[in-house]
Design an enzyme around this catalytic site. Structure first.
Site, PDB file in Angstrom:
ATOM      1  N   ASP A  10       0.778  -1.248   0.000  1.00  0.00           N
ATOM      2  CA  ASP A  10       0.000   0.000   0.000  1.00  0.00           C
ATOM      3  C   ASP A  10       0.812   1.302   0.000  1.00  0.00           C
ATOM      4  OD1 ASP A  10      -1.889  -1.950   0.208  1.00  0.00           O
ATOM      5  OD2 ASP A  10      -2.909  -1.137   1.958  1.00  0.00           O
ATOM      6  N   ASP A  52      -4.571  -0.635  -1.860  1.00  0.00           N
ATOM      7  CA  ASP A  52      -5.918  -0.446  -1.367  1.00  0.00           C
ATOM      8  C   ASP A  52      -6.669   0.149  -2.562  1.00  0.00           C
ATOM      9  OD1 ASP A  52      -7.127  -0.939   1.097  1.00  0.00           O
ATOM     10  OD2 ASP A  52      -7.134   1.176   1.670  1.00  0.00           O
ATOM     11  N   HIS A  54     -10.398   0.935  -3.346  1.00  0.00           N
ATOM     12  CA  HIS A  54     -11.790   0.954  -2.909  1.00  0.00           C
ATOM     13  C   HIS A  54     -12.742   1.528  -3.947  1.00  0.00           C
ATOM     14  CE1 HIS A  54     -10.441  -0.132   1.025  1.00  0.00           C
ATOM     15  NE2 HIS A  54      -9.916   1.029   1.339  1.00  0.00           N
ATOM     16  N   SER A  60     -15.672   0.953   4.597  1.00  0.00           N
ATOM     17  CA  SER A  60     -14.732   1.464   5.598  1.00  0.00           C
ATOM     18  C   SER A  60     -14.742   2.988   5.688  1.00  0.00           C
ATOM     19  CB  SER A  60     -13.310   0.982   5.297  1.00  0.00           C
ATOM     20  OG  SER A  60     -12.738   1.718   4.224  1.00  0.00           O
ATOM     21  N   HIS A  71     -10.601   7.166   1.092  1.00  0.00           N
ATOM     22  CA  HIS A  71      -9.198   7.089   0.658  1.00  0.00           C
ATOM     23  C   HIS A  71      -9.028   6.008  -0.412  1.00  0.00           C
ATOM     24  CE1 HIS A  71      -9.651   3.909   3.632  1.00  0.00           C
ATOM     25  NE2 HIS A  71      -8.682   3.289   3.007  1.00  0.00           N
ATOM     26  N   LYS A  94      -6.862  -4.777  -3.499  1.00  0.00           N
ATOM     27  CA  LYS A  94      -7.658  -5.384  -2.415  1.00  0.00           C
ATOM     28  C   LYS A  94      -8.726  -4.422  -1.913  1.00  0.00           C
ATOM     29  CE  LYS A  94      -4.238  -3.995   0.972  1.00  0.00           C
ATOM     30  NZ  LYS A  94      -4.973  -2.863   1.528  1.00  0.00           N
ATOM     31  N   GLU A 101     -14.353  -5.193   3.900  1.00  0.00           N
ATOM     32  CA  GLU A 101     -13.055  -4.608   4.220  1.00  0.00           C
ATOM     33  C   GLU A 101     -12.013  -5.703   4.047  1.00  0.00           C
ATOM     34  OE1 GLU A 101     -10.952  -2.543   4.063  1.00  0.00           O
ATOM     35  OE2 GLU A 101     -10.905  -1.259   5.829  1.00  0.00           O
ATOM     36  N   ALA A 129       0.098   0.399   6.377  1.00  0.00           N
ATOM     37  CA  ALA A 129       0.523   0.857   7.699  1.00  0.00           C
ATOM     38  C   ALA A 129       0.862  -0.377   8.532  1.00  0.00           C
ATOM     39  CB  ALA A 129      -0.600   1.661   8.369  1.00  0.00           C
ATOM     40  N   CYS A 133      -2.498  -2.944   7.408  1.00  0.00           N
ATOM     41  CA  CYS A 133      -2.338  -3.817   6.238  1.00  0.00           C
ATOM     42  C   CYS A 133      -1.036  -4.608   6.245  1.00  0.00           C
ATOM     43  CB  CYS A 133      -2.498  -3.000   4.968  1.00  0.00           C
ATOM     44  SG  CYS A 133      -4.218  -2.451   4.774  1.00  0.00           S
TER      45      CYS A 133
HETATM   46  C1  VGL Z   1      -4.994   0.709   5.479  1.00  0.00           C
HETATM   47  C2  VGL Z   1      -6.522   1.773   6.820  1.00  0.00           C
HETATM   48  C3  VGL Z   1      -7.488   1.678   5.839  1.00  0.00           C
HETATM   49  C4  VGL Z   1      -3.598   0.192   5.296  1.00  0.00           C
HETATM   50  C5  VGL Z   1      -5.965   0.585   4.505  1.00  0.00           C
HETATM   51  O1  VGL Z   1      -3.152   0.093   4.133  1.00  0.00           O
HETATM   52  O2  VGL Z   1      -2.917  -0.105   6.319  1.00  0.00           O
HETATM   53  N1  VGL Z   1      -5.301   1.279   6.642  1.00  0.00           N
HETATM   54  N2  VGL Z   1      -7.190   1.074   4.695  1.00  0.00           N
HETATM   55 ZN    ZN Z   2      -8.549   1.238   3.009  1.00  0.00          ZN
END
Ligand code: VGL
Ligand code: ZN
Length: 178
Positions: A10, A52, A54, A60, A71, A94, A101, A129, A133
């Site tokens: 990510d 990510d 979406h 989420s 995001h 993903k 989620e 993060a 993830c």
């Molecule tokens: C993530 C919060 C929401 C990540 C993804 O990539 O860690 N964190 N979506």
């Molecule tokens: Zn996300």
């Protein structure tokens, strides 16, 4: 066949400072991640980048009662990669369904099959993060039977204490923190 894969988790604009869901200091690891991509590529590893990805109405998002601001919406600048990926990178999208989620790169994707088909046994993980993830991806990689290494100097968490806890949890589960 590559025995190893580097999984870059990510590394997208919305997770960097100035983005929609910034990981503090997330941009500081960009040079490190780029360096790992280069050196792993040179030693014949498979390079995987998760993103990510979406839909606009993802569960989420706060407007749907979720924990996060909107995001990484598909095909928007915020969802773009901020690292240098080779032409033959395997991109894993993903959390692409409105009502599901998915923090892990293995959840709802064919990542495990791709790794196995390519002969991968060991995975090295970096990105953001750490406590979301990255952790979910590392723990799932273990469950799928891969040997898992975390590149400590190329991950970043949203909250330092949560990040420490996540590292401890991964260590206990069998992830080797480098
Ligand atoms: C993530 C919060 C929401 C990540 C993804 O990539 O860690 N964190 N979506
Ligand atoms: Zn996300």
């Amino acid at each position: 066949m590559p025995e190893e894969a580097l999984i870059v988790v990510d590394m997208q604009r919305d997770f960097m400072p100035g983005g929609a869901l910034p990981v503090p200091g997330g941009d500081k690891i960009i040079p490190k991640v780029n360096e790992y991509i280069k050196t792993f590529k040179e030693r014949g590893a498979l390079i995987v980048a998760t993103r990510d990805w979406h839909p606009e109405n993802h569960i989420s998002f706060k407007e749907r009662g979720g924990p996060w601001p909107r995001h990484c919406v598909q095909n928007t600048p915020g969802a773009e990669f901020v690292v240098e990926l080779p032409a033959d990178v395997v991109i894993i999208s993903k959390a692409t369904e409105p009502d599901k989620e998915a923090y892990s790169g293995f959840e709802g994707t064919n990542l495990a099959d791709i790794l196995r088909e390519r002969g991968v046994r060991r995975v090295y993980i970096c990105g953001v993060a750490t406590e979301y993830c990255v952790k979910a991806t590392a723990l799932d990689a273990l469950k799928h039977g891969f040997e898992v290494y975390l590149l400590r100097d190329a991950v970043k968490g949203i909250n330092p204490e949560d990040e420490e806890r996540a590292l401890e949890e991964m260590r206990k589960a069998g992830v080797k923190i480098l």
